[in-house]
Enzyme design. Structure first.
Site, PDB file in Angstrom:
ATOM      1  N   PRO A  53       0.922  -1.301   0.088  1.00  0.00           N
ATOM      2  CA  PRO A  53      -0.033   0.020   0.114  1.00  0.00           C
ATOM      3  C   PRO A  53       0.767   1.534  -0.082  1.00  0.00           C
ATOM      4  CG  PRO A  53      -0.790  -1.529   1.767  1.00  0.00           C
ATOM      5  CD  PRO A  53       0.596  -2.061   1.189  1.00  0.00           C
ATOM      6  N   ALA A  70       0.509  -4.196   6.781  1.00  0.00           N
ATOM      7  CA  ALA A  70       0.949  -5.624   7.074  1.00  0.00           C
ATOM      8  C   ALA A  70      -0.286  -6.361   7.300  1.00  0.00           C
ATOM      9  CB  ALA A  70       2.056  -5.742   8.038  1.00  0.00           C
ATOM     10  N   ILE A  90      -6.512  -0.487   4.680  1.00  0.00           N
ATOM     11  CA  ILE A  90      -7.611   0.467   5.219  1.00  0.00           C
ATOM     12  C   ILE A  90      -8.448   1.042   3.996  1.00  0.00           C
ATOM     13  CG2 ILE A  90      -8.257   2.467   6.754  1.00  0.00           C
ATOM     14  CD1 ILE A  90      -5.411   1.628   8.097  1.00  0.00           C
ATOM     15  N   TYR A 130      12.370  16.045  17.763  1.00  0.00           N
ATOM     16  CA  TYR A 130      12.797  15.802  16.499  1.00  0.00           C
ATOM     17  C   TYR A 130      13.929  16.347  16.226  1.00  0.00           C
ATOM     18  CZ  TYR A 130      10.877  15.581  11.864  1.00  0.00           C
ATOM     19  OH  TYR A 130      10.539  15.355  10.262  1.00  0.00           O
TER      20      TYR A 130
END
Lengths: 556, 556
Positions: B143, B280, B284, B469
């Site tokens: 996907p 996996a 959706i 981050y």
């Protein structure tokens, strides 16, 4: 009636602060809570006036020493003997949860599902040893929590195991560590609510878990986690799930420990698989839980509505306004009358706000405005106290804590008296509510031959929906009470499923909710869950029958 | 750089409102976003001045028509041919995600992992047919989402499947239904951010999903859900997980559809197993998502701190004060300078509040007070606008959206330029941060022979911790850039694991994060996840290699 709701309203304090773990002496073996809180016979008899056709005298409470218990079929190895009891009182008090049908069976002296043994591990190592033995000896292991399950979650039912062990973790009851910088604590799963809060208070830092289900005194952290208990907060963080930082879970395939993380996007959440697993995938032994600062600003108010529908719209508006009230509890006219919070056919909305940091008067004023805009009459308010400024708030709170004892009194009079709860989105609420009122009313008449009470309160609300909680009170026939309730409950599950309303918002699935749960759970998820069960519990010893049928077992 | 962060600050509007799905023409096949936004060669060349030792000219961008792609090894059956493309441009643009190492490989013309085919299903029925065929033909299905993965999540790597199909759901891009009473919408998974918000705007009701990752323009709802994307809100509802009411997931073992529920305690959450499953366990196809009213009150401010440590303490205090700012973004001195938000070694904290219902000035004032109490200097504020009242806010926001394009320009100059993100509890933050700064600084020197930049910002904060981050910029050697970054990344994963900080807060695991994830994930949960995978995807065709090694497959 197990894991649910806030006894403290906006007061922020547990209902009976200072209490300690109620394990052992003082606990009722057959009914809710403490024996010294149970209704005496005279008060039970007086309840007969509530409903037509009840017998004049209460069922006697059997002497626990005179119960008929089958002899234990299994014995632990010597090395584990000190952890395991086969005493009749211990076995009897671990036979059932506290559902109405459990109480009735206990009152009738039916001890059929009694466990052979009750284990009291003192450490995770003890627990691992017990599970190892149970696996080799084909003994089913039923985590007991605090025993407040109302869904058959702690009762062995059917199956063909060589023996049954009830697992009582109440000796593992310590707050092990507090991290005040991150506001979190590492807590053993066997601790009961009051002892948990006591230890947090003793350890300083001004922190609290603030999880106050109605069962607070009689349920444990491990039980709350295993059943996704509904807690203190009517909005925002309604389930204990959101308060979990990490968990340790002992499974027959090894011990799982997630990392302490404030947030993560690393694959599906490991904790969310064990939250709600009801002892079928492993035994939760400890968790790092997120704590709160103790609120110092508190205020509450009660609002009356002539029309229940207007009150529902007020609650919807409040839930969508981002005000996050700690308490937002709507009582329909029957529920309000039962609680002594109103006597004139009005609905009552109890609102509470709290904060450890900021005055809450402004938020309360906004809530009152919203309630008034929807036709409510604000009848008084109490700022920065336990809500005593309004008698409706106080009346509701007292009744709320007394209710399970009242239920047991009614049960002794052979009244049918039980609750069920659900949740659905706002677009479906009115239709569902009407269907429940009509359908359960009809079921009660059909089963009992006379009308009963079907009351509603909302316990938790969301921007996208609400969790209504229904109380049913009806006339039972002595000796048939349990079967009569089962018929009504079956009608309830049918109505919920038809409206795609959850079979449980916070009472868990256990065994009693299986028919509804099996319809609700997506089949591919059921496949995944069964596969996970087989991987973690290949011998099928963990709480067989909750959530799913026992998969094929590897018997040693 | 994929699913992360809010481009809108407190402004509430997506950065480029009115944009539509960028699928197809205009999208860069090799780098971030749109070709017309990429840095021209002259601007790339100018970047050479930033770091010593870079080559004078940018890597040329290969012509997609001249790439070497292996011939497709599989062909779909005739009935599916109209859904499947084997065009070189389609295959090339679906070969990689948008990590630095992906961009570098594309620039060097390395198309080794190119899929054999790209499928564009138009309906769930199409998708079921495609999966059925793939199962029988032993074709791996990946996907693609919007292709903005920065963790190797959409790239076939190793394995022995007979073929590889990239699955592009961008034709399934509709908002199917809006429930204004419950504030929720049923939305197809293939829709990109701007088109999603456009359709909500067209359908009225004043509702918005308010999920604005940095990748907003170039990522899809399905991708956000499959990777547990981090969104608009710096506090409270930081992950898209909390915005999900129900999901439909097509698996080879059947289609899973959870009920629309505002809350439930019925067993482990089915949605939480599929959230973060990265393709996996299933694909959706649609979800009911919780929406918000569009905020009308907005305010933001910037606060400067001489000491980064003081700023961290301010953020901790803010995160624990229950004020729920929508934006709470801390830039360390390097990050602030890079964004043009500060030039004097100061740290900058950008704060934003918003509400659809109440004025927010009071909350902003409380936030500013908390920031000042911790040594911050409030340099201005903008109420009810896009934050333009402070140049630091505006500078940060522009730089934030421009950053991925700048990264690609630097990549063309053979600079190493990448990010990684994590989260940990407050008690461990300082130690972790020092370890990253020191350890990654050393790794950069060792790998590149000269010092680089290691900057930090905090994107999401929690009462119990924060999500830092990190951006790394260093001198690369042309042709070895990817391998050099891999070495640095490996050092980063080692540091995170040592400090038990999550391998990813919102970038997902994919394939690149497997070494860290495998250490982080509790082994019993790994057993359960593999078992679930085998049950739902018995032939092992779904995104093999993300989250776990492919289990043994049943090959037809």
């Amino acid at each position: 009636m197990a894991a649910t709701e806030d006894p403290s309203g906006a007061s922020g304090a547990p209902a009976r602060p200072g209490g300690t773990a109620p394990a052992g002496s003082g606990r009722s073996w057959w009914g809710w809570g403490r024996t010294d809180e149970a209704l005496p016979d005279s008060e039970c008899t007086a309840l007969a006036a509530l409903l037509p056709g009840l017998p004049p005298d209460p069922l006697p409470v059997p002497d626990v020493g005179e119960l008929t218990l089958a002899p234990p079929r299994v014995r632990p190895p010597g090395a584990l003997a000190h952890l395991v009891s086969d005493g009749p009182a211990d076995r009897a008090s671990h036979t059932y949860g506290k559902a109405y049908r459990d109480v009735v069976r206990a009152l009738h002296g039916d001890m059929t599902p009694a466990p052979d043994l009750v284990a009291h591990p003192r450490s995770e190592a003890d627990l691992v040893d017990l599970l190892d033995w149970a696996g080799t000896a084909d003994v089913a292991v039923i985590p007991y929590g605090g025993g407040s399950s109302v869904t058959g979650g702690v009762e062995y039912r059917g199956g063909d195991h060589a023996g049954v062990l009830s697992l009582d973790l109440s000796a593992m009851d310590r707050v092990l560590e507090v991290d005040t910088r991150s506001r979190a604590a590492r807590i053993q799963a066997g601790v009961y609510g009051p002892a948990l809060e006591d230890q947090l208070r003793e350890q300083g830092g001004g922190l609290t878990l603030r999880h106050f289900p109605q069962s607070f005194e009689f349920s444990t952290l491990g039980g709350w986690l295993a059943t996704r208990a509904g807690g203190h907060y009517a909005t925002l963080h309604t389930h204990i799930d959101d308060l979990v930082e990490s968990m340790r879970v002992v499974t027959p395939a090894g011990t799982s420990e997630s990392w302490r993380l404030p947030g993560s996007g690393a694959g599906p959440s490991p904790d969310r698989l064990f939250l709600g697993s009801e002892g079928a995938l492993g035994v939760i032994t400890e968790a790092w839980m997120r704590l709160q600062d103790r609120p110092v600003h508190k205020a509450s108010t009660a609002v009356r509505f002539a029309e229940f529908g207007d009150a529902v719209e007020a609650v919807r508006a409040i839930s969508q306004a981002g005000l996050h009230p700690a308490n937002c509890r709507l009582l329909d006219p029957g529920e309000a009358a039962l609680a002594g919070a109103a006597h004139d056919g009005e609905s009552v909305l109890v609102l509470g706000v709290e904060s450890a940091h900021h005055p809450v008067d402004g938020r309360l004023a906004e809530l009152r405005t919203l309630a008034r805009d929807h036709g409510g009459t604000v009848s008084g308010s109490g700022g920065d106290d336990s809500g005593g400024g309004d008698t409706a708030v106080g009346a509701w709170r007292s009744a709320f804590l007394r209710m399970p004892y009242l239920r047991d009194g009614l049960a002794r009079m052979s009244a049918i008296t039980e609750t069920f709860e659900t949740a659905c989105t706002w677009d479906r609420f009115t239709e569902l509510h009407e269907a429940v009122r009509t359908g359960i009313g009809a079921a009660v008449e059909e089963v009992t031959g006379s009308p009963g009470l079907v009351n509603c309160r909302m316990t938790h609300v969301y921007p996208d929906g609400a969790a209504p909680y229904y109380t049913v009170i009806a006339t039972g026939r002595r000796g048939a009470e349990g079967a009569m309730w089962d018929e009504i409950k079956s009608a309830a599950m049918e109505i919920l499923a038809t409206h795609r309303a959850t079979v449980t918002h916070h009472h868990a699935v256990g065994r009693d909710h299986r028919p509804g749960y099996d319809r609700q759970r997506p089949e591919p998820f059921a496949l995944a869950l069964r596969a996970a069960k087989s991987a973690l519990d290949p011998r099928g010893i963990l709480n067989p029958g909750v959530l799913m049928d026992p998969p094929p077992r590897e018997v040693a």
